[in-house]
Design an enzyme around this catalytic site. Structure first.
Site, PDB file in Angstrom:
ATOM      1  N   GLY A  79       0.783  -1.176  -0.030  1.00 38.04           N
ATOM      2  CA  GLY A  79       0.081  -0.167  -0.074  1.00 38.04           C
ATOM      3  C   GLY A  79       0.798   1.221  -0.025  1.00 38.04           C
ATOM      4  N   ALA A 119      10.438   1.403  -6.750  1.00 39.40           N
ATOM      5  CA  ALA A 119      11.553   2.178  -6.612  1.00 39.40           C
ATOM      6  C   ALA A 119      12.142   2.241  -5.007  1.00 39.40           C
ATOM      7  CB  ALA A 119      11.189   3.564  -6.835  1.00 39.40           C
ATOM      8  N   TYR A 149       9.212  -3.739   2.945  1.00 41.71           N
ATOM      9  CA  TYR A 149       8.783  -3.828   1.454  1.00 41.71           C
ATOM     10  C   TYR A 149      10.048  -3.794   0.546  1.00 41.71           C
ATOM     11  CZ  TYR A 149       6.007  -2.465  -2.685  1.00 41.71           C
ATOM     12  OH  TYR A 149       5.506  -2.450  -3.901  1.00 41.71           O
ATOM     13  N   ASN A 178       5.511   5.062  -8.366  1.00 40.88           N
ATOM     14  CA  ASN A 178       4.569   5.536  -7.551  1.00 40.88           C
ATOM     15  C   ASN A 178       3.390   5.620  -9.004  1.00 40.88           C
ATOM     16  OD1 ASN A 178       5.070   6.417  -5.040  1.00 40.88           O
ATOM     17  ND2 ASN A 178       6.658   7.689  -5.948  1.00 40.88           N
ATOM     18  N   LYS A 192      -2.193   5.316  -1.964  1.00 44.91           N
ATOM     19  CA  LYS A 192      -0.974   6.053  -2.153  1.00 44.91           C
ATOM     20  C   LYS A 192      -1.193   7.829  -2.129  1.00 44.91           C
ATOM     21  CE  LYS A 192       1.871   2.405  -3.915  1.00 44.91           C
ATOM     22  NZ  LYS A 192       2.885   1.953  -5.122  1.00 44.91           N
ATOM     23  N   ALA A 193      -0.157   8.585  -2.410  1.00 38.80           N
ATOM     24  CA  ALA A 193      -0.418  10.081  -2.060  1.00 38.80           C
ATOM     25  C   ALA A 193      -1.350  10.652  -3.020  1.00 38.80           C
ATOM     26  CB  ALA A 193       0.850  10.784  -2.251  1.00 38.80           C
ATOM     27  N   GLN A 220       8.562  17.224   0.944  1.00 40.36           N
ATOM     28  CA  GLN A 220       9.158  15.995   0.262  1.00 40.36           C
ATOM     29  C   GLN A 220       8.750  15.775  -1.023  1.00 40.36           C
ATOM     30  OE1 GLN A 220       6.827  16.375   2.614  1.00 40.36           O
ATOM     31  NE2 GLN A 220       5.765  14.417   3.187  1.00 40.36           N
TER      32      GLN A 220
END
Length: 331
Positions: A79, A119, A149, A178, A192-193, A220
């Site tokens: 996740g 990544a 992970y 991402n 995710k974001a 970030q």
């Protein structure tokens, strides 16, 4: 196109999209497998063999890969950063999935095998600044990946390499950066974001609130790849001669604050930002160096973040507004 193709994680975000992509390319014999019950899949296609099964168990892997030619292994317990940082053991256990899928592929004579890496395999000491130098494939070593992970992904990459070297399976590995888009998780803790930001802003607009919580200080940095680029890249890498793990990600790096700016602009709102400095936030900066994928495929992900977020926000807004469930069936 009549050869049998197996896609694990097919009830998830990328896997569900990949089933549809291969169907659009003319593939006629697809086995879609996922541990979730069928009614919990994000997407289902009526003209494929949809199987609810646990591919961390070797016998199940043997069954679904029988007489198959290709495997796309996208199954993993994962996740967003909130999940990864708080569920390291669960993330590590995904090693059973790739191990048993590789063993079954060897037993059943699979020709080509794709593994979706991440990544998160990259060394943490190369990701300590917001204004990061884009990560090259060789930056994964000396190894210091995301705990849990990232270690599982890096170990499974090595397994793919050695199964290729020792047993002749044509393994291909992409390091996803991402991935986002419609028909994926946007709440519940695994999102995710991009999906989380879209959900928060959609809720604020629907409910008339004027605030958004942002994890960390918002400075970030990340790059985000739209699902359509991911699908094209995945299929292209599978059918290439690229034998090493290769980056598959956008090189358009933004701060989280800039990500919020874009979604606010799409939604037509401006919200008060509350920064939660104690929330999980991952590495300080991360971006994809695409030199090798350009060299090998004469291509790189190119869908702009704005374009992808417009489609993603519209879908999430509609899901929340109408109360739709995530599972959708396509003919």
């Amino acid at each position: 196109m009549k050869e049998k193709v197996v896609i694990t994680g097919a009830g998830g975000f990328i896997g569900g999209h990949l089933v549809g992509y291969l169907l659009s390319k003319g593939y006629q014999n697809i086995v879609a497998a996922d541990v979730k019950p069928l009614d919990a899949w994000y997407q289902k296609y009526a003209n494929v063999e949809n199987i609810s099964t646990d591919v961390s168990i070797f016998e199940n892997c043997l069954r679904i890969t029988k007489e198959a030619n290709e495997v796309y292994n996208l199954a993993a317990d994962m996740g967003g950063m909130g999940f990864i940082e708080n569920n390291k053991a669960l993330c590590m256990l995904s090693v059973l999935t790739n191990t048993h899928m590789m063993m079954a592929s060897k037993t059943n004579g699979i020709d080509k095998y794709f593994f979706s890496s991440s990544a998160c395999v990259y060394a943490a000491d190369k990701q300590t600044e917001s204004n990061i130098t884009a990560l090259k494939e060789e930056d994964a070593y000396p190894a210091m990946p995301e705990d849990g992970y990232g270690w599982e992904k890096l170990f499974s990459e090595r397994m793919c390499r050695h199964f290729r070297e020792d047993f002749g399976i044509k393994t291909r590995v992409a390091r996803y950066h991402n991935v986002y888009g419609p028909f994926g998780t946007y709440d519940g803790g695994r999102e995710k974001a991009p999906a989380a930001v879209c959900r928060k802003i959609a809720n604020a607009k629907i409910n008339g609130t004027n605030e958004i919580e942002i994890w960390g200080d918002g400075e970030q940095t990340r790059s985000f790849m739209y699902i359509d680029d991911c699908l094209f890249g995945t299929h292209s890498i599978m059918n290439s001669n690229i034998e090493f793990p290769i980056n598959l990600g956008s090189s358009e790096m933004v701060t989280i604050n800039q990500l919020v700016d874009i979604v606010e602009d799409i939604a037509g709102v401006r919200l008060k930002r509350n920064y939660n400095l104690n929330a999980p936030k991952g590495v300080r900066g991360r971006n994809s160096d695409n030199e090798k994928i350009i060299e090998k495929l004469n291509w790189q992900p190119s869908i702009s973040l704005r374009e992808g977020l417009e489609k993603t926000y519209a879908w999430i807004f509609n899901e929340i507004k109408t109360g739709n469930t995530l599972s959708h069936v396509f003919n």
